[in-house]
Each structure stands twice: as structure tokens, then as C-alpha cells.
Write an enzyme that holds these catalytic residues in place. Structure first.
Site, PDB file in Angstrom:
ATOM      1  CE  LYS A   1     -27.688  51.273 -55.961  1.00  0.00           C
ATOM      2  NZ  LYS A   1     -28.573  51.022 -54.851  1.00  0.00           N
TER       3      LYS A   1
ATOM      4  N   GLY B   1     -10.812   9.324 -45.525  1.00  0.00           N
ATOM      5  CA  GLY B   1     -11.758   8.555 -46.308  1.00  0.00           C
ATOM      6  C   GLY B   1     -13.180   9.153 -46.311  1.00  0.00           C
TER       7      GLY B   1
ATOM      8  CB  THR C   1      -5.794  10.815 -48.804  1.00  0.00           C
ATOM      9  OG1 THR C   1      -6.267   9.573 -49.096  1.00  0.00           O
ATOM     10  CG2 THR C   1      -4.652  11.338 -49.551  1.00  0.00           C
TER      11      THR C   1
ATOM     12  CB  SER D   1     -28.082  53.784 -50.961  1.00  0.00           C
ATOM     13  OG  SER D   1     -27.806  53.407 -52.515  1.00  0.00           O
TER      14      SER D   1
ATOM     15  CB  SER E   1     -22.063  46.427 -57.847  1.00  0.00           C
ATOM     16  OG  SER E   1     -22.192  47.599 -57.438  1.00  0.00           O
TER      17      SER E   1
ATOM     18  CE  LYS F   1      -8.057   6.137 -45.751  1.00  0.00           C
ATOM     19  NZ  LYS F   1      -9.283   5.545 -45.153  1.00  0.00           N
TER      20      LYS F   1
END
Length: 642
Positions: free
Chosen positions: A481, A120, A118, A479, A549, A44
Site C-alpha cells: 500500500k 434467570g 424472562t 501488500s 483499515s 417464574k
């Protein structure tokens, strides 16, 4: 004799006129963008170097440096190594391969060209897609000694997928097989069968040698059996998309609203397709407002007409609402408007696609928020087989549904690249993570409408004498929560507030019992919870959630679902060592022993909030004290609302 009669003066004038004529002709040449692609070491870069050399686009000092480099590298037996003109990266020269996409400009008397070389290698598929996205033609190279390879099929499929309809099959290195006609014909027959299987209806095949120059710019005496055009002849005469675009209905994505003063208001952009003239009826999308073109303004003066490929400013006869991202189109043939689509996705990021995660979608000049669903299938580009897939990895190609947060003007990619092709951008890193091509809008986008209700969220909130809020507690497992969230709800209840607690573990027993703990499942877990929490705030409730989350993107997604100020992010900030020391559920122990995969903080990341509304340091506060801080902070926020 007057100055104007002087022969020298007349000669200089003729030279100046010739130069002006040449420059004018050069300015109005058509432009062809094309790519070269194929397997590794198919030649190329050598082919592009040959084209640059033969079109006289190399300066004397460049040629001298090229000759010196060719002798130093010694890969072509002392002859010029044309690949060195293109392979600019040191890593490419050392390995003799192309890694990045290299763009080169050259011109002949008939046309201007931009060629993309590009890579190959399979791992650089995304680079190949990038180069192909703006190309009008693809030159698929095949080493005559090797025939059709896997990467030949891969790049042909990608070129066809991207919408390139002009394909040149260049059977290269014919000098190494003695210019054998039977070799050439066998390769063409093999490629023809494959091309038909993926929908390539036509292509031009030619035997060439990039190294020797056979059939590149002039017909080769070594292939008397070949009567077709040379590569350059074909490149100079093939019809380009810009010519075809001018025959399509008018489309112009608005890039800028030009308002230099109160007396002028124009809409600037690049015409994607069609033709426009003063007096033509237009429609602004997605709003659907109509008007007529008053004038076509350019830096060089007003135009009587403009066509695809020109950048212009349109002024309209009426005052219509039109802004950046809107599309001005022919009134009698407008593009479609929708918010749900099926599309082909080419994933270009190291991190896998996460269905349900919101990304920025940029299509034309429109930028909207969009989410992807789990892929319908992934394409094995080596065999064309459709494979089941839950996500897409780097360089993977699949088909998936996607939804935008508002309707956008679009056309199927096969009809219009500008209004059918898009990129996806990560909202946190701003990195481009994927490219996509829209197939069509989903019927559900037309069949589902928002139902207006008389009892609004404000009425629900007023009935309860409170402001709706979503108090989102996030932090590592262990933790605290859930403990803190439970105390917060009790304190709000004691104050007569209407609230509801959504806990991570509890939700997974019902609503999200089908989800695991992969990154993709975590994203979907939070998306569903966000939608439920939004409905609850619409009912006027104060919603408290306790979820790890782990990703900022999903917490931000939920924030965007609610009116400004209603999402209160609370970071329950507990160091990993402290959370692991507590290990109330014994999960850290299992994760350390390898019995629990994808555990946040161990083998799955946690992204702490950068600017939470409230931060709780649980090494300094008890759960009850933390709840007091949260409740008092919320009440303080309410006081600003009232």
C-alpha cells in the site's frame, strides 16, 4: 303470534345482545404488560402457568396434555407441573430452566394481560432486558428458602433501569418453609434495604406459592397474618403506564405520510403520550414548523379527540414539511432536539462495542447514524460499583456519550420511553447490538454551532483546477500500500495536481500516537484519519491514504463523510501467504511467535472490500503499474465530473 313475540326469538336476541356487550366490554379492557424475573428456579414459569390455569385460559386438550406431560416428567410428585405450559423449548424442558423470553396472553373480567417469562441465568441478561422493555410491572420472585440472591438484585436493578416503577416482591415457595411469617418479613427487610440503595421507592410484597396456589387468585388460609391483596387482585387494579401517558404533553412520532391522492395529505402514527383534538396547535420536530390540527382520521371515521395508545392520521391546517421520523408535538410543550447525549447502554452482541464505529440508532420512528465514545464507566450490577472500561462486552451495562449525524427529537427515558429509548444496529450485519436509554443532551450540543465560511470547498477546488478526491488504499500489511501510494502521489504531482499522502505508520507517530492496535483503537485510528482527510478535501486537495483499515464499517464511515463520488476505495489485493512471504518489517514473524498481538491476518480479522472502485492484484502488477492503473482510473472518473 309474530316472530318478534316468539320466546325463542326473544331468548336468541338476548343472548346475541349479551355476547355483543361482552365483546364490547372485552375490547375496551385495559392492558397490563408485566414480566416475571428473579434467580434460576425461583418458580417464574410455574407462577405463570398457575395464572393461566386459574384464569381458565387452558383448553381441555391442553390440560390433558399438561397432565400427561407432568406424569411423564415427574418433577412434581404426580401433580400438575404448571411450568410446562410456558417452557416451550426442548432445551428448557430438559434442564428445567427458562432460556428464551416466553410471552403469554390471558384475561380476566377486569383486564387483559401479556406476561413475559424472562430467563434467570446471568448470560441471558439481554433476553431479560428485551422482555422488560415494554413492561408496566415486574414480579420479582424470591425463593423463600434462599432469600435475596445476586440475580434478584441484578433483575431488580435492570427492571428499575428500564423504567418499570410497579414492582411486586413475590416471596415464593412459602409452602416449603411452613408459611413462616418471620421468614417472609426477614426477606422483605433485606430487599427493602437493597431497593432503597438503587432508587426503588416503593414495592408491594406478598407471600405466595405458585405450586400450591397460595395468594395467587384467592387469599390463602395458610397465611392469616398477611392482609394484603392477592397477586391477581393487584395485577387487575394497578395503574398502567398508558393511563399515565395520556396525562403528559402530546407526542406522536410520524410513521407514515399518508398521501393517497392530491386532495389528501395526512401524517400517521401511534400517539406516544398526551391528548390531541382538532384545532390544537402543534409543532413538527426537529424542524420546529408549527400548524394546527385540522382533523383526526381513523378507519372508523374522524374523531373529536385522541389519546395515548391510539393509532391515528392527523391532517394539518397548513402545508408543512413533515416526514417519517419527525415528531408532531404540542406547540407549547415540545420535546428537546439535540445531536449529542449521555445514555445508559446495554450491550447485546457477542462482539464487543467499538467506540467510534458508526451504528444505526433507531429511536421511535427516527433512524440516524450514531457513534459511541469510550464508556465513562461500566456498572457491576451485582454490587452497583462503577468500573473503568474501554468497551462493553455481551450483557455489560455502562454509561457513555453518543453523537448522532443530525439533530433528533427526544426526551429523557425517565419521562418518555418512546422518545428516550433506542436500539443500535450494526450497519454491516443489520443485527441489533445494543439497547439504550437517554439521560440528557450534552451542553456542547447547544453551545457548538457550524460556522459559515465564504471560501467554500468548491472555490478551493476551482482554484486548483481539480476535483477533490480521497483515494483510500486498503490491504494487508506487506501488500504494498505505502509503496504504491507514494508512486501515485508522485505521478499526480507530475501532472500538476495538488495532493497529500497520509500513511498509516506516519500518522501513528503524531496524530494517533496514543492509540494501540486493539479493534477499538483501530476504529478510532480510522475515524481520526477520516476527519483529517475530509478537512483536506474541503481545501480542494486530492488525498491519498495507505492504511490496513481492516473493517468495512470504518471504511464505509469515511465514505459517508464525503460527498457522493469523492471516496475512491482501492483494494490492494495481496494473498496472505504472499504478504507474509514478503514480511518486509518482520511483523508476521513476530505475530506467529506470539510476540505481536492483534495483528491483522493472524489473530485479528481483515474484511476485504466487497465492491471497491479499484482492485489491484499485486501478484500480476508491479507497484509502478499499479500506480498507473490508479491514476488513469482517477482521471477517468474526473472526466465524468467535468
Amino acid at each position: 303470534m309474530t316472530d318478534t313475540q316468539d320466546p325463542i326469538y326473544q331468548t336468541d336476541t338476548l343472548i346475541a345482545e349479551d355476547i355483543d356487550a361482552y365483546l364490547d366490554a372485552h375490547q375496551h379492557k385495559t392492558m397490563l404488560r408485566f414480566i416475571t424475573c428473579g434467580s434460576v428456579d425461583d418458580g417464574k414459569s410455574t407462577l405463570i402457568g398457575r395464572l393461566l390455569y386459574d384464569s381458565k385460559m387452558i383448553f381441555e386438550d391442553q390440560l390433558a396434555a399438561l397432565e400427561a406431560d407432568s406424569k411423564r416428567v415427574g418433577t412434581q410428585g404426580g401433580e400438575i407441573d404448571f411450568a410446562l405450559l410456558v417452557d416451550g423449548l426442548a432445551a428448557e424442558r430438559e434442564q428445567g430452566i427458562t432460556i428464551d423470553v416466553a410471552y403469554r396472553f390471558f384475561a380476566t373480567e377486569k383486564r387483559k394481560f401479556i406476561v413475559a417469562d424472562t430467563p434467570g441465568h446471568e448470560q441471558y441478561t439481554r433476553n431479560m432486558v428485551t422482555g422488560a422493555s415494554t413492561a408496566d410491572l415486574a414480579v420479582i420472585l424470591i425463593d423463600a428458602r434462599k432469600g435475596v440472591l445476586v440475580q434478584t438484585r441484578r433483575h431488580s436493578y435492570l427492571a428499575h433501569l428500564i423504567g418499570i416503577r410497579n414492582i411486586v416482591l413475590a416471596v415464593n415457595k412459602m409452602d416449603l418453609v411452613g408459611y413462616d411469617q418471620s421468614v417472609f418479613e426477614a426477606i422483605v427487610a433485606d430487599y427493602t434495604a437493597f431497593a432503597k440503595s438503587i432508587g426503588i421507592e416503593a414495592f408491594v410484597a406478598m407471600p405466595i406459592s405458585g405450586f400450591k396456589g397460595d395468594n395467587i387468585t384467592s387469599a390463602s388460609a395458610n397465611t392469616p397474618w398477611y392482609a394484603g391483596p392477592t397477586l391477581m387482585e393487584h395485577l387487575e387494579t394497578v395503574a398502567v403506564d398508558a393511563t399515565l401517558d395520556a396525562q403528559k404533553p402530546f407526542r406522536m412520532p410520524v410513521q407514515w405520510v399518508n398521501r393517497p391522492n392530491l386532495d389528501f395529505r395526512g401524517f400517521s402514527g401511534l400517539i406516544a403520550s398526551g391528548r390531541i383534538a382538532p384545532g390544537d396547535a402543534i409543532r413538527v420536530l426537529p424542524s420546529g414548523k408549527t400548524s394546527t390540527v385540522k382533523s383526526i382520521v381513523t378507519l372508523d371515521g374522524d374523531l373529536d379527540a385522541a389519546i395515548a395508545g391510539q393509532s391515528v392520521t392527523l391532517t394539518l391546517a397548513d402545508e408543512v414539511d413533515c416526514s417519517r421520523g419527525d415528531v408532531i408535538a404540542a406547540a407549547d410543550a415540545p420535546p428537546q432536539v439535540a445531536d449529542q447525549f449521555e445514555a445508559t447502554i446495554v450491550w447485546m452482541d457477542e462482539a464487543e462495542m467499538l467506540p467510534g464505529r458508526p451504528y444505526w440508532l433507531k429511536i421511535g420512528t427516527q433512524t440516524v447514524s450514531a457513534t459511541l465514545q469510550q464508556p465513562k464507566y461500566q456498572v457491576n450490577v451485582n454490587t452497583m460499583e462503577h468500573l473503568a472500561a474501554k468497551t462493553l462486552d455481551l450483557n455489560a451495562i455502562g454509561v457513555a456519550n453518543l453523537a448522532t449525524d443530525r439533530p433528533i427529537a427526544f426526551e429523557p427515558y425517565a419521562q418518555n420511553r418512546d422518545l428516550g429509548g433506542f436500539i443500535l444496529i450494526d450497519k454491516m450485519s443489520n443485527a441489533t447490538v445494543a439497547a439504550g436509554m437517554i439521560h440528557f443532551s450534552l451542553r456542547r450540543a447547544d453551545n457548538i454551532h457550524w460556522q459559515a465560511v465564504d471560501i467554500t470547498r468548491d472555490v478551493h477546488a476551482a482554484q486548483k483546477w481539480q476535483q477533490p478526491r480521497l483515494v483510500w488504499l486498503t490491504g494487508l500489511s506487506g501488500s504494498g500500500k505505502s509503496t504504491i501510494a507514494n508512486i501515485v502521489e508522485k505521478k499526480l504531482y507530475a501532472r500538476g495536481k495538488h495532493s497529500f499522502l497520509l500513511d498509516g505508520d506516519n500518522v501513528r507517530h503524531g496524530l494517533n500516537k496514543d492509540l494501540g492496535f486493539t479493534d477499538a483503537d483501530r476504529v478510532e485510528n480510522i475515524r481520526r484519519v477520516g476527519e483529517v482527510a475530509k478537512l483536506m478535501t474541503d481545501a480542494g486537495l486530492i488525498v491519498i491514504t495507505a492504511f490496513i483499515s481492516p473493517f468495512r464499517s470504518e471504511r464505509d464511515m469515511v465514505r459517508q463523510m464525503l460527498p457522493a463520488g469523492e471516496f475512491i476505495e482501492v483494494h490492494i489485493d495481496t494473498p496472505l501467504a504472499e504478504a507474509e512471504a514478503r514480511d518486509v518489517k518482520g511483523l508476521y514473524k513476530k505475530a506467529r511467535a506470539g510476540q505481536l498481538k492483534n495483528f491483522t491476518g493472524i489473530d485479528s480479522p481483515y474484511e476485504p472490500p466487497l465492491t471497491p472502485e479499484i482492485r489491484i492484484d499485486t501478484t500480476k502488477l508491479t507497484a509502478d503499474q499499479a500506480a498507473d492503473v490508479i491514476v488513469e482510473a482517477i482521471i477517468g472518473i474526473w472526466s465524468h465530473d467535468l
